[in-house]
Design an enzyme around this catalytic site. Structure first.
Site, PDB file in Angstrom:
ATOM      1  N   CYS B 250       0.832  -1.205   0.000  1.00  0.00           N
ATOM      2  CA  CYS B 250       0.000   0.000   0.000  1.00  0.00           C
ATOM      3  C   CYS B 250       0.867   1.256   0.000  1.00  0.00           C
ATOM      4  CB  CYS B 250      -0.961  -0.042   1.173  1.00  0.00           C
ATOM      5  SG  CYS B 250      -2.327   1.102   0.949  1.00  0.00           S
ATOM      6  N   HIS B 334      -3.627  -5.281  -0.215  1.00  0.00           N
ATOM      7  CA  HIS B 334      -3.222  -5.800   1.091  1.00  0.00           C
ATOM      8  C   HIS B 334      -3.199  -7.322   1.122  1.00  0.00           C
ATOM      9  CE1 HIS B 334      -3.261  -2.042   3.495  1.00  0.00           C
ATOM     10  NE2 HIS B 334      -4.018  -1.631   2.486  1.00  0.00           N
ATOM     11  N   GLU B 336      -2.054  -9.074   3.323  1.00  0.00           N
ATOM     12  CA  GLU B 336      -2.279  -9.544   4.694  1.00  0.00           C
ATOM     13  C   GLU B 336      -3.762  -9.528   5.043  1.00  0.00           C
ATOM     14  OE1 GLU B 336      -1.745  -6.550   3.907  1.00  0.00           O
ATOM     15  OE2 GLU B 336      -2.663  -5.174   5.348  1.00  0.00           O
TER      16      GLU B 336
END
Lengths: 1079, 361
Positions: B250, B334, B336
């Site tokens: 990001c 993202h 994650e």
């Protein structure tokens, strides 16, 4: 650069046949989408589906249509003739899938070098066999319920001991949980195992996870291994209630992000391992106290859930799945709503949808109303709102069993045993919860008993609290705007508000709700139109997929007010008596409206339909068909008019109310509709034009009933007029039965009168489907029932054109129909039913709307009667059909499909109340070929050797004598029950006598023979004399259903079928597509 | 039925929405952004990338499963994405006063009150979203009638400085030493690294991490304009002279791009959702990703030895870059997740593999 599978130039698509419990209209939608996708790619399409009332079997959808049974035999014949390159198995439900597996096992696909488009057959087989499947999931570390596969009773019992009660028993290879159930002790286990083994040689005994949440994901995968989950859905009811029986919400509401994505990831892992190309659905159960889960089922095909998911999200799963099968990647396809973004995405919803099943259990005698692990519902609705309260209350009204929402139902329903209903849920579960709140139960107490997640109960409690707040007021002016808006946001209808606030008695409720409507409009409390755009507003979308909500402050769309639009009211939830036929009528009305240069606006809320595909119309309001909602939409859209006559009874019933509000109704005047609907008015009209009708009377005292019967004589047709959702119609043949019936209808009074009608025996039943223009009949089709009157027209086997009617009868029916069309100034579709005995003709029913048989006669004649009717109603020019067309040199036969095997204990006998769930129709050179095809299409099989006849009353014994002789001539073995055996012997027909079921110790015995599969066909004609014969007859019929032996209960149908079977062998049956039958 | 306070949401163009307060009663100003995810409000509210923003949820039913426990594991919160609620305000349509979840300890409203963050429900969030969509992101304020407040642009200040940690901290004891440059890191990045046998050395955004002993560098997500993080970019420029593996997410993607010499710009429509499709460059592999960003890398400005790694299928904006020869890559989305789909978590494996390979020489 898209690399497509260009070797597919011509493909067969398998349909799902007749609508049945567990397999309904959703497959018309998915099949139609697949055909559209293939067409777009230039693939020549061949559809095999005997369901003549579907959209997919209409013109311009597939290139060729075969109205033939979806079985390996017939598909092979079509393959031989058509030489296709590919076949699509995933779009016709379990029927198509099973047929595909058969084709594969029999080596037919290989023999003719046919490619399966989409998911490979081996993947399908892997998911269908639970043991193989559990093994595969174990390999990839995915948990399934602990389960032991068994092939006999002893193994089953041992497995139960190992796992410990309670356990679940499931039969492999079955639809919607057939032959499955929970049991908590050995006795229940024995019963369940025996039943399960009758459906399948393999039965699974599994750990019970009762009370866990149930969550589903719809997963899509392309050949590049790209995967998306289009939608997830959560069951309101915990595990233990079949997902088809459960209220379902989308997206899930009680799952945290971590739970949502954990299950999503597992779903993707599974689809990759199985190798699905296209769509599949994964059902999970989730522990409500941790993130522990089990995978409970995977369907490697389009399913009821995928149809629901498509409607819930706007993502056309079937269309995309078909394209992926042809070799596209997800990212190479466009989102069909936004048209600019990719199809490789996961829809974001900014609303919540609620699916609620529709049951018709009252229509069956002997059926348990308890909900469990097998499916009994016959239809479903989907409601859309921006709060759960709004969606669920809308939804409860949509189901159409006369309820006004979660609360505000008075006489409509009473729940006495609240605890019992909470613990052992029935089709009334949601109302048991309402009753519990009304009694002061807490969320916790209800949760304890139902295991429904507290979140859902809290939301329902909000509704209950609003009900109390409204009830404290006594005039609408007293209700402040905040409360009124809050109530409307929680899905309260004007009706509910009127009833709760003003306590309107039923007679004044219409005025009451109009008052509420006027008041809230004055206070500017109105609903807003929102779009379903798949991306929650992130991208601009020109979508026409709409719903209404009170959680809003602006419309998403503009209204044109140009007099160039027409609203069509759809059919609502499928139910017994109203299903895909009315969807066909609605869609054809829409098509005609659009062809005439008008915009078609559809209102309907049934996710299983094609009419609720936003591609079908110019604007789709996926919303209620209540007076209130139709008025809301009508006022905003201000159309040229509203069509109420193509969606069946629901829109028909709205005609008068809409008319009173000056809504322009297209076609026959609402006043005339009322004249036909109101028994007394219609009767008076018939007298006036000197048309005969069976004698009838509406009676309010027991004495009057006896007196009336004295004049007309037994048998009579008797029906309490206050019964809400059908049912309770009965033919009464003697004083005993009458007394029994009147005891049930204890409350005969002015408010609750009973309608008694003379019942004419041995009469032919004839129907006319027609279109009239300003009172002049311009198109018609006359058809006859195979059965004598007394079998509901929806359960009847219908022949068109009629084969056995006197020319005189036909002439007189035409004449009467013309007179009635004229008297009622009909403009549009209508249907009438007649009784004919000798040349005596009586009118028994008249509906000023399209009927169930419109698609059947339209397709057999190749004259689209709905197209003509719609043009008439719109006042545009149309072509009157040429009468010579009616002389067809082929015959169509429509046969009913029953779902008794799903309705445990139901007596599979036909009567004046309808019990079939679907139908097929096939075309043949003559009546016998057509009826044979039709009956094979609804699951009958040509008997190999042994036929059991239990022929009932003397009349049917005689009727069946010829059939028995024929069977004997053809070398069949006849088995018969005692009386029949004696009768046959007296008439020189040999038979082996089988003892009655209640003579358990005497052998050979009927039940034993059926259980041991020694019987290939059972003919059992019920008679209504002694109790013993009744119960024995029931046991024979029920055993036939439970042991999966074809059963016929009507002597005339039995004769026709036996004649056909004796006359035709399989290879005599013509394999011809629709266009080969030239009119 | 309850005595609820009516409060206004005012946009800089003057549009006003009336809602009902269910959070802390306080006027605030910020940048109004919408997100279309249907799950994960506890994760989003604690995501430091939302610093300074008034968040609008397009999904109407919020608060259903309450707020999870504040349990700790490996020195960080188990269920939150940072140690606080970062958003300035929350705007929703339908609030669940009652909640139901085994892991919940309080309601969303209670939690917002604890962190003194206002929340409004009863707003036509679809109408609001359509305004934001057409006009791009806008300034706005939640205003209680007795407490006027001025509009203010959060991007004017360095939000990374607000969201970052103030001192170095070490988590775990794995074999791969990863320097995590915290520009407002989400805890799930730390969890993903710890799960892969890493020791995470978390350092503030303006810390000279090049002095640390490490095997790889991780550039975290974070709020605001990457142009404000010149200090971080300078350190990254030093790091890319060497060959130790780098991964960014990001804001980390934007900082790596700027360090390489490329430019970043503000998107008209930021991506804030769980359903963003990205294509791995040069393949037919498309992934569904979780995103939350208002700025993006201008791929045409990438120097020769760099190339785009991922592209957004919908608007063709850049979704990641990689070095053509060195083990450096970063993603705009993202991997994650938390909240959102976990389809690209495998990129953490690739990062660790790069470290293993590098160590082997």
């Amino acid at each position: 650069m898209v690399r497509l599978n260009t070797s597919i130039k011509k493909a067969i698509v398998l349909g799902s046949g007749a609508l049945k419990i567990g397999e309904a209209g959703e497959f018309d939608y998915s099949g139609s989408q697949a055909l559209k996708a293939l067409k777009e790619e230039g693939v020549e399409t061949i559809l095999i589906n005997p369901n003549i009332a579907t959209i997919q079997t209409s013109e311009n959808i597939a290139d060729k249509i075969y109205f033939l049974p979806v079985t390996a035999y017939f598909v092979e014949q079509v393959i031989k003739k058509e030489k296709p390159d590919g076949i699509l198995l995933a779009f016709g439900g379990q029927t198509a899938l099973n047929c595909g597996v058969d084709l594969f096992h029999q080596g037919i696909l290989e023999k003719y070098n046919i490619q399966v488009v989409g998911t490979p057959v081996q993947s399908i087989i892997d998911t269908e066999d639970r043991e193989i499947f559990a093994g595969i999931l174990k390999e990839i570390d995915v948990k399934t319920p602990r389960s032991i596969a068994c092939t006999n009773m002893t193994e089953g019992k041992a497995a139960a001991e190992k796992l410990g009660f309670p356990i679940i028993v499931r039969a492999a290879y079955t639809l919607g949980g057939l032959g499955s159930g929970f049991c908590s002790n050995e006795k229940e286990l024995d019963k369940l195992l025996a039943n399960a083994f009758s459906y399948s040689p393999q039965v699974l005994v599994e750990e019970s996870l009762k009370g866990w949440k149930e969550v589903e994901y719809e997963v899509v995968r392309d050949k590049y291994d790209n995967c998306i989950t289009v939608c997830n859905m959560e069951n309101f009811d915990p595990l233990g209630i079949h997902t088809g029986e459960s209220i379902v919400v989308a997206p899930s509401q009680t799952l945290s992000n971590s739970e949502y994505h954990k299950l999503r990831q597992i779903a993707i892992k599974i689809i990759r391992r199985i190798g699905v190309i296209g769509e599949c659905n994964v059902q999970f159960t989730l522990d409500p106290h941790s993130e522990d889960y089990r995978v409970i089922e995977v369907n490697a095909r389009l399913s009821r859930s995928s149809a629901l998911a498509s409607k819930a999200t706007g993502y056309p799963l079937a269309f995309v799945a078909a394209k992926l099968g042809l070799g596209y990647g997800l990212h190479e396809l466009k989102n069909s709503v936004t048209k600019v973004t990719t199809a490789c995405f996961e829809p974001a919803l900014d609303y919540v949808v609620c699916k609620i099943p529709r049951w018709d259990l009252n229509k069956f005698s002997g059926v348990s109303k308890n909900l469990g692990s097998s499916m009994k519902s016959v239809g479903e609705i989907m409601s859309i709102g921006r709060s759960f309260e709004e969606a669920i209350q809308k939804g409860i009204r949509m189901v159409g069993v006369g309820m006004h929402g979660f609360v505000g139902n008075k006489d409509e329903i009473t729940i006495d045993e609240i605890d019992e209903e909470l613990i052992n849920p029935t089709d009334r579960r949601i109302f048991a919860i309402a009753a519990a709140f009304a009694k002061g139960y807490t969320v916790e107490q209800i949760h304890e008993k139902t295991k429904i997640d507290r979140w859902f109960l809290q939301k329902l409690q909000n509704i209950d609290e609003l009900k109390n707040a409204l009830s404290e007021k006594s005039t609408i002016e007293e209700v402040d705007d905040t409360l009124l808006l809050e109530a409307k946001k929680a899905g309260f209808s004007d009706f509910q508000v009127a009833r709760l606030v003003m306590e309107c008695p039923n007679k004044e409720i219409n005025d009451g709700l109009l008052k509420v409507r006027a008041h809230r409009k004055a206070r500017n409390i109105v609903p807003f139109v929102k779009q379903i755009d798949t991306l929650a507003g992130e991208y601009p979308a020109q979508t026409n997929y709409l719903y209404l909500t009170y959680h809003g402050s602006e419309h998403d769309i503009e209204f044109k007010n140009d007099d160039k639009s027409v609203i069509v009211l759809g059919s609502g939830a499928y139910r017994i008596g109203s299903s895909v036929e009315f969807d066909w009528c609605s869609v054809n009305a829409i098509n005609t409206i659009r062809e005439e240069g008008y915009r078609a606006i559809m209102i309907n809320y049934n996710p299983e339909t094609v009419s609720t595909d936003y591609d079908t119309c110019d604007r789709l309001y996926f919303d209620e068909l209540t007076f209130e909602r139709v008025m809301d939409i009508q006022e905003m859209e201000n159309p040229k008019g509203v069509i109420v006559s193509v969606g069946g009874q629901i829109p028909n019933n709205l005609a008068m109310k809409l008319y009173k509000q000056n809504v322009p109704i297209l076609g026959t005047s609402a006043l005339k509709i009322d004249n036909a609907e109101d028994r007394k008015k219609f009767s008076a009209l018939l007298d006036e034009i000197h048309v005969d009708q069976p004698r009838w009377s509406e009676l309010t005292s027991i004495d009057d009933i006896y007196k009336f019967i004295e004049t007309v004589g037994y048998p009579v047709l008797i029906r309490p007029s206050y019964v809400l959702s059908g049912a309770a119609m009965n033919v009464v043949s003697n004083p005993d039965q009458l007394e029994h019936f009147l005891q049930m209808a204890a409350d005969v009074s002015k408010e609750h009168p009973v309608v008694v009608t003379e019942f004419i025996e041995q009469a032919k039943e004839i129907e006319i489907d027609a279109v009239a223009d300003k009172g002049e009949m311009v198109a018609y089709a006359i058809s006859e029932h195979v059965e004598f009157a007394g079998v509901h027209s929806g359960d009847a086997t219908i022949v068109f054109p009629p084969q056995k009617l006197y020319v005189e009868t036909i002439r007189r029916i035409k004449k009467i129909s013309r007179e009635i069309a004229k008297a009622l100034e009909i403009s549009g579709p209508f249907n009438m039913q007649f009784l004919a005995k000798d040349n005596d003709i009586k009118v028994i029913e008249c509906n000023l709307r399209a009927s169930r048989s419109f698609p059947f006669v339209s397709k057999v004649m190749k004259i689209n009667m709905i197209e003509i009717a719609t043009k008439v109603m719109m006042g545009v020019p149309y072509e009157k059909p040429d009468k010579s067309l009616f002389e067809l040199d082929y015959v169509g036969v429509k046969a009913p499909q029953f779902s008794f095997h799903r309705l445990l204990n139901a007596d599979p006998v036909l009567g004046v109340d309808m019990s079939s769930t679907g139908e097929v129709a096939c075309i043949g050179e003559n009546f016998y070929e057509a009826i044979l095809k039709s009956m094979l299409s609804v699951g009958y099989r040509i008997p190999k050797q042994n036929v059991l006849i239990s022929s009932g009353p003397a009349r049917s014994k005689l009727e069946l004598l010829n059939s028995a002789r024929l069977l004997q001539e053809r070398g069949f073995n006849i088995y018969a029950t005692e009386g029949t055996h004696r009768f046959l012997r007296e008439n020189q027909v040999e038979s082996t006598m089988l003892h009655w079921p209640d003579e358990e110790d005497l052998h050979p015995n009927t039940v034993e023979y059926m259980r041991d599969k020694k019987i290939d066909l059972v003919v059992n004609i019920p008679k209504n004399y002694s109790k013993r014969e009744l119960s024995n007859g029931y046991k024979i019929r029920r055993s036939a259903i439970d042991y999966n032996v074809p059963l016929i209960t009507n002597a005339r149908v039995a004769s026709a079928f036996i004649y056909a079977v004796c006359k035709y062998k399989m290879d005599d049956i013509a394999i011809k597509h629709w266009d080969e039958y030239k009119a | 039925m309850t005595e609820a306070k009516k409060v206004s949401l005012v946009l800089e163009d003057g549009t006003r929405f009336e809602g009902i307060s269910f959070g802390y009663d306080r006027s605030v100003a910020g940048e109004v952004v919408f997100y279309t995810a249907m799950t994960g409000y506890p994760e989003s509210l604690t995501d430091p990338s939302y610093t300074g923003q008034i968040l609008v949820s397009t999904f109407p039913l919020i608060g259903n499963y309450g707020v999870p426990s504040d349990g700790m594991k490996d020195g960080i919160h188990q269920f939150y994405e940072s140690n606080k609620v970062h958003i300035s305000g929350l705007i929703i349509s339908d609030y669940s006063k009652e909640y139901s979840h085994w892991n919940a300890i309080k309601s969303l409203g209670e939690w917002l009150k604890e962190w003194k963050v206002p929340g409004l429900y009863g707003i036509d969030t679809r109408a609001l979203t359509k305004i934001l969509r057409v006009k791009g992101s806008m300034l706005g304020k939640i205003e209680f009638s007795d407490e006027p407040v001025e509009f203010s642009d959060p991007n004017a200040e360095n939000l990374v400085a607000v969201a970052s940690c103030d001192k170095k901290e070490v988590y775990g004891n794995g074999e791969h030493k990863v320097v995590l440059v915290d520009c407002g890191v989400k805890y799930n990045i730390i969890r993903c690294l710890l799960d892969r046998n890493a020791t995470v050395i978390r350092v503030p955004w303006d810390y000279d991490f090049t002095q640390e002993e490490y095997d790889g560098i991780f550039l975290s997500n974070g709020p605001g304009d990457p142009a404000k993080c010149g200090t971080t970019v300078e350190y990254i420029q030093k790091a890319i002279q060497q060959d130790k593996p780098i991964m960014g997410i990001c804001l980390g993607n934007q900082l790596l791009a700027r360090a390489a010499g490329a430019e970043t710009y503000k998107l008209k429509f930021g991506h804030r959702s769980h359903n963003q499709p990205v294509l791995l460059a040069g393949t037919d592999r498309c992934f569904i990703t979780s995103q939350n960003h208002g700025y993006a890398v201008a791929p045409e400005s990438l120097p020769q030895d760099w190339e785009p790694m991922f592209v957004n299928v919908n608007d063709e904006t850049n979704e990641g870059i990689r070095h053509k020869t060195k083990p450096f890559f970063s993603t705009q989305f993202h991997p994650e997740a938390a909240s959102g789909p976990v389809d690209t978590e495998y990129l953490f494996d690739e990062f660790i593999e790069n470290i293993v390979k590098f160590k082997k020489g």
